[in-house]
Design an enzyme around this catalytic site. Structure first.
Site, short mmCIF file in Angstrom:
data_model
loop_
_atom_site.label_atom_id
_atom_site.label_comp_id
_atom_site.label_asym_id
_atom_site.label_seq_id
_atom_site.Cartn_x
_atom_site.Cartn_y
_atom_site.Cartn_z
CG ASP A 72 19.73 48.63 -19.85
OD1 ASP A 72 20.92 48.21 -19.79
OD2 ASP A 72 18.89 48.39 -18.96
CE1 TYR A 111 33.65 46.86 -12.32
CE2 TYR A 111 35.59 46.69 -10.93
CZ TYR A 111 34.94 47.27 -12.00
OH TYR A 111 35.56 48.24 -12.74
CE LYS A 149 34.95 45.91 -15.52
NZ LYS A 149 34.60 46.56 -16.79
P1 NAD Z 1 30.95 55.78 -14.97
O1 NAD Z 1 29.91 55.19 -14.09
O2 NAD Z 1 31.55 57.09 -14.60
O3 NAD Z 1 30.42 55.82 -16.47
C1 NAD Z 1 29.85 54.66 -17.03
C2 NAD Z 1 29.01 55.04 -18.24
O4 NAD Z 1 28.37 53.83 -18.69
C3 NAD Z 1 27.88 56.03 -17.91
O5 NAD Z 1 27.74 56.98 -18.95
C4 NAD Z 1 26.66 55.13 -17.79
O6 NAD Z 1 25.44 55.80 -18.08
C5 NAD Z 1 26.98 54.04 -18.81
N1 NAD Z 1 26.27 52.81 -18.51
C6 NAD Z 1 26.24 52.13 -17.33
N2 NAD Z 1 25.41 51.07 -17.44
C7 NAD Z 1 24.92 51.08 -18.70
C8 NAD Z 1 23.98 50.28 -19.41
N3 NAD Z 1 23.37 49.23 -18.81
N4 NAD Z 1 23.70 50.57 -20.69
C9 NAD Z 1 24.29 51.64 -21.31
N5 NAD Z 1 25.16 52.46 -20.68
C10 NAD Z 1 25.47 52.19 -19.39
O7 NAD Z 1 32.12 54.65 -15.05
P2 NAD Z 1 33.69 54.78 -15.41
O8 NAD Z 1 34.44 54.93 -14.17
O9 NAD Z 1 33.87 55.75 -16.52
O10 NAD Z 1 33.96 53.29 -15.91
C11 NAD Z 1 34.00 52.95 -17.29
C12 NAD Z 1 34.62 51.57 -17.41
O11 NAD Z 1 35.91 51.57 -16.80
C13 NAD Z 1 33.82 50.48 -16.71
O12 NAD Z 1 33.85 49.30 -17.47
C14 NAD Z 1 34.57 50.28 -15.40
O13 NAD Z 1 34.39 48.99 -14.88
C15 NAD Z 1 36.00 50.53 -15.85
N6 NAD Z 1 36.91 50.91 -14.77
C16 NAD Z 1 36.82 52.12 -14.13
C17 NAD Z 1 37.72 52.41 -13.12
C18 NAD Z 1 37.72 53.73 -12.39
O14 NAD Z 1 38.54 53.89 -11.48
N7 NAD Z 1 36.84 54.67 -12.72
C19 NAD Z 1 38.71 51.49 -12.75
C20 NAD Z 1 38.75 50.28 -13.40
C21 NAD Z 1 37.85 50.00 -14.42
#
Ligand code: NAD
Length: 239
Positions: A50, A140, A144
């Site tokens: 974590d 959030y 960021k």
């Molecule tokens: P997701 O929730 O699909 O995947 C996130 C991954 O991070 C998961 O495998 C989860 O288990 C892991 N995770 C979360 N908290 C954790 C912790 N405390 N310790 C270890 N692992 C942890 O998210 P995503 O959409 O793939 O997003 C990934 C990144 O992209 C993030 O930083 C998110 O803010 C950013 N992002 C995503 C989007 C989007 O549209 N999906 C848009 C802008 C930014």
């Protein structure tokens, strides 16, 4: 050249696409996540951690570094607690900041000595277009935007050592995190779709492509930048 690369949150979504892409490119990836991936990539090392638990994260970093230096870092793990100002708690703020910002700082602190010794390093922080402002995203968006400040300040600090630090800001990408806070066909999600100039959601692999490019040795003259992979959504926002 084979490089060791740490990706946080590499078991699902964008992080998973990054791990798969880097592995396809022949690199060794260390993945720190709360849960294991459905399918391990070739040469992937998975550590259950974590990243918001600083002691556990530092322990995992020590463990990973025992097998040699890691000169590439992708701070990808991120969480959203969708709240407006009247509902957001300081617990929400701390939880989001711990994963989205503090863990990125701790990972960089641990890996930088090895990057400096090698005279080579690349750090990519996964941000979001929400850093520019988004409703119901007080914690959030703040986290960021703080990541952008961290990216730029660190880029200045380590540039003389041949290390670059950049941020990639995805626009709407079809992952579990996105659909959890933007239910399909809800009016808010429909509005997002209409606001994307390319009129489609992005793919995790499209973010992975930008990350892989910035990690490349040949990208050595790009630092302190925020690059949006957003289908053009951050362009002409005022109109
Ligand atoms: P997701 O929730 O699909 O995947 C996130 C991954 O991070 C998961 O495998 C989860 O288990 C892991 N995770 C979360 N908290 C954790 C912790 N405390 N310790 C270890 N692992 C942890 O998210 P995503 O959409 O793939 O997003 C990934 C990144 O992209 C993030 O930083 C998110 O803010 C950013 N992002 C995503 C989007 C989007 O549209 N999906 C848009 C802008 C930014």
């Amino acid at each position: 050249m084979v490089t060791r690369i740490l990706v946080t949150g590499g078991s699902r979504g964008i992080g998973r696409a990054v791990v798969d892409r880097l592995s396809e490119d022949g690199h060794q990836v260390v993945n720190f996540d709360l849960q294991p991936p459905e399918q391990m990539a070739c040469d992937e090392q998975y550590l259950c951690v974590d990243v918001s638990d600083e002691a556990a994260l530092r322990h995992a970093l020590d463990d990973a570094l025992k097998s040699g230096p890691i000169t590439r870092l992708v701070n990808n793990a991120g969480i959203v607690r969708p709240q407006s100002l009247n509902r957001v708690s300081t617990d929400d703020l701390r939880a989001v900041m711990d994963v989205n910002l503090a863990a990125s700082v701790v990972c960089a602190q641990a890996l930088l000595p090895g990057m400096m010794a090698a005279g080579d390093g690349r750090i990519v922080n996964i941000s979001s277009r929400a850093a520019l402002g988004k409703t119901e995203r007080i914690a959030y968006a703040s986290s960021k935007a703080a990541l952008h400040g961290f990216t730029k300040a660190l880029a200045l600090e380590v540039g003389a050592h041949g290390i670059t630090v950049n941020a990639v800001g995805p626009g709407p990408i079809a992952t579990e995190l996105f659909t959890k806070v933007n239910p399909p066909r809800s009016p808010a999600t429909e509005r997002i779709m209409q606001a994307i100039p390319l009129r489609r959601m992005g793919l995790p692999s499209e973010v992975a492509h930008m990350v892989a490019s910035l990690l490349d040795t040949r990208a050595g003259f790009v630092t302190g930048q925020v690059i949006y992979v957003c289908g053009g959504m951050t362009v002409g926002l005022a109109s």
